[in-house]
Design a protein around this motif. Structure first.
Motif, PDB file in Angstrom:
ATOM      1  N   ILE A 105       0.910  -1.236   0.066  1.00 21.42           N
ATOM      2  CA  ILE A 105       0.044  -0.104  -0.197  1.00 21.42           C
ATOM      3  C   ILE A 105       0.832   1.041  -0.004  1.00 21.42           C
ATOM      4  O   ILE A 105       0.436   2.342  -0.450  1.00 21.42           O
ATOM      5  CB  ILE A 105      -0.938  -0.268   1.205  1.00 21.42           C
ATOM      6  CG1 ILE A 105      -2.243   0.944   0.899  1.00 21.42           C
ATOM      7  CG2 ILE A 105      -0.603   0.414   2.571  1.00 21.42           C
ATOM      8  CD1 ILE A 105      -2.968   0.407  -0.438  1.00 21.42           C
ATOM      9  N   LEU A 120     -14.532 -13.070   4.245  1.00 22.58           N
ATOM     10  CA  LEU A 120     -15.203 -11.951   4.723  1.00 22.58           C
ATOM     11  C   LEU A 120     -16.296 -11.944   5.383  1.00 22.58           C
ATOM     12  O   LEU A 120     -16.783 -11.024   6.178  1.00 22.58           O
ATOM     13  CB  LEU A 120     -15.427 -10.970   3.539  1.00 22.58           C
ATOM     14  CG  LEU A 120     -14.154 -10.334   2.708  1.00 22.58           C
ATOM     15  CD1 LEU A 120     -14.440  -9.725   1.414  1.00 22.58           C
ATOM     16  CD2 LEU A 120     -13.125  -9.772   3.674  1.00 22.58           C
ATOM     17  N   PRO A 159     -12.786  -8.307   8.154  1.00 18.21           N
ATOM     18  CA  PRO A 159     -11.804  -7.480   8.867  1.00 18.21           C
ATOM     19  C   PRO A 159     -12.259  -6.233   9.333  1.00 18.21           C
ATOM     20  O   PRO A 159     -11.948  -5.437  10.219  1.00 18.21           O
ATOM     21  CB  PRO A 159     -10.888  -7.198   7.779  1.00 18.21           C
ATOM     22  CG  PRO A 159     -11.109  -8.216   6.712  1.00 18.21           C
ATOM     23  CD  PRO A 159     -12.429  -8.506   6.912  1.00 18.21           C
TER      24      PRO A 159
END
Ligand code: HEM
Length: 499
Positions: free
Chosen positions: A212, A381, A386
């Motif tokens: 990132i 998910l 998260p």
């Protein structure tokens, strides 16, 4: 006698000011919240009894304390462990109720139909974030996209959305491959030196930070590492200790952590600002990262409403960095846990990768054809989101973990890892309500980085499962808990074998 009148007048003035401040304090901490509370009560909502000025914080703390002292067997039924207080209150007050964070009443929602009704006609720009969280997380997000509201949100979102277009993301896939390959080479070295047990949580989080950093502001890891480490330290300062969000003057309760977070915030801002300034003066070297795309987009048309100022750019970089690396890293980490427990799914993914990508290099355009991997991502998910909650508008708290583990919505196999539930219903996995599965949020404020996270997820997972097989280490201790995101607090040690 005149000399006596002056101190008297001063005392009177000070008394008036004091009374005025006391009234304002009482008004904002007592009158306003109570008006909101009474309105909710009149609409039929109940909830746990609050005490002034902590609200239900003490009950929360107690319930968390008793749940953290009990160990969890390897079950995916985690709601009562990660949100023990909500689990308890839900049993007593139903799926929609009021609870108090300090002097702020919050509406808790775990009922998708209720959510549908209240959100039906609300535009993205009208959904703000609760003020207490905005103040609390200011050092992390500043006035970045996550936090802005109204026309400001529209302006930011218009400038930011094009940066995440598929064409732009494609150029970021090579950065992802590069960082992941470095990590996997390290793993190979460890395995060949007789150390096949690797804590993948630490490894993946730091690689996702590297990715990132590169995709957001194109920094080499060595430079990015400094910003990354400061951001992590700021997160620890803000979230490691019991915090009293919503309690008046709560900043004074953890002065050291708060001033530490502020100090780190200033250092990070200065580092990012210096990158932006050098980019502005260094026109000759185009970069293919989110920051340059935002800077270019900010200049299109040249009108001031299309531009992001340097400090807004800094806040967006922090937002991408924080919102982007941890969520994706945790999605990958929980995936590796579930694949280690279900090795048949490792094989299914390997076969799919062989069919779609073969032995060649990963091309971003191929990733959409990795269907089974998409099912696996959705199922992870669902079981270990998260982002365990979505906060909205005037103090709404949507419990994503509860909805994702609701037997009434998913059926009797709700706690089982079954990626195939997404085979015929790729978006909702057979969930009985369309608002029951919100991995990336909903409406206009849905996650702007979801395509980037899918790209990163699929690339990293492809590279891992084609090079290694893995199983759970006997040292693994199942301890999911919330530290802003849902994480395995004692890491994830796995045993690796090279293929
Ligand atoms: C698996 C990975 C991810 C998950 C689970 C996730 C989840 C979410 C969720 C639940 C929201 C809240 C939406 C709402 O309020 O309704 C959100 C918003 C957001 N996410 Fe993500 N996210 C992920 C990856 C990323 C990445 C990679 C980035 C950027 C690089 C990112 C940037 C953002 C931003 C800027 C927002 C605010 C959008 C707005 O308010 O307009 N996210 N995300």
């Amino acid at each position: 006698m005149e000399f006596l009148q002056f101190p008297l007048a001063l005392c009177l003035a000070m008394a008036v000011i004091f009374l005025f401040m006391l009234w304002r304090l009482l008004y904002s901490c007592w009158v306003l919240p109570n008006q909101a509370y009474q309105k909710l009560r009149r609409n039929g909502f109940s909830g746990p009894t609050p005490s002034f000025p902590l609200g239900n914080i003490v009950d929360r703390k107690k319930s968390l304390h008793s749940s953290s002292s009990s160990s969890l067997s390897l079950t995916h039924d985690i709601h009562s462990k990660v949100f023990p207080y909500f689990y308890l209150w839900q049993k007593l007050h139903g799926k929609v109720f009021i609870y108090w964070l300090g002097t702020e009443p919050f509406l808790y929602i775990a009922d998708p139909e209720f959510l549908r009704k209240i959100s039906a006609d609300v535009m993205g720009k009208s959904w703000g974030k609760p003020t207490v969280f905005k103040n609390d997380r200011k050092p992390m997000f500043g006035n970045g996209l996550v936090m802005v509201e109204g026309d400001e949100w529209v302006r930011h979102r218009h400038i930011i959305t094009p940066a995440f277009s598929p064409a732009n993301l494609k150029t970021m896939s090579s950065m992802t491959v590069e960082s992941t390959t470095n990590m996997l080479d390290r793993w190979t070295a460890l395995i060949t030196s007789g150390k096949p047990e690797i804590d993948v949580e630490t490894e993946i989080t730091s690689t996702a930070g590297e990715i990132i950093a590169k995709t957001s502001f194109g920094m080499s890891y060595e430079n990015g590492k400094e910003v990354f480490e400061k951001l992590r330290a700021m997160q620890m300062a803000l979230f490691k200790y019991t915090r009293y969000v919503g309690v008046p003057f709560s900043n004074f309760m953890c002065p050291i952590q708060n001033s530490e977070a502020k100090k780190l915030g200033k250092e990070i801002d200065a580092m990012l600002l210096s990158i932006i300034t050098s980019r502005k003066s260094n026109v000759g070297q185009p970069q293919k990262d989110l920051l340059s795309l935002l800077m270019a987009e900010s200049q299109v048309g040249g009108s001031s409403e299309k531009k992001l100022t340097a400090s807004e750019l800094v806040d967006e970089c922090k937002t991408f960095f924080f919102g982007g690396h941890e969520t994706t890293a945790l999605a990958l980490t929980w995936t590796l846990l579930l694949l280690a427990m279900h090795t048949e799914w490792q094989n299914q993914l390997r076969e799919e990768i062989k069919e779609v990508i073969g032995d060649g290099e990963i091309d971003a355009t191929m990733l959409a054809r990795l269907k089974k991997m998409g099912w696996v991502m959705n199922e992870v998910l669902r079981l270990y989101s998260p982002a365990p909650n979505v906060q909205r508008g005037t103090n709404m708290w949507i419990d994503v973990v509860s909805m994702n583990h609701d037997r009434q919505l998913w059926g009797d196999d709700v706690y089982e890892f079954k990626p195939e539930r997404f085979k015929d219903d790729s978006l909702y996995g057979g969930c009985k309500h369309k608002m029951g599965f919100l991995p990336f949020g909903f409406g206009g404020r849905m996650c702007v980085g979801r395509n980037l996270s899918m790209l990163e997820y699929k690339i990293v997972l492809t590279l891992i499962v084609t090079r290694f097989s893995f199983s759970l280490s006997p040292n693994y201790c199942h301890s999911p808990s919330i530290m802003l995101s849902l994480r395995p607090t004692q890491g994830l040690p796995l045993i690796f074998q090279q293929l």
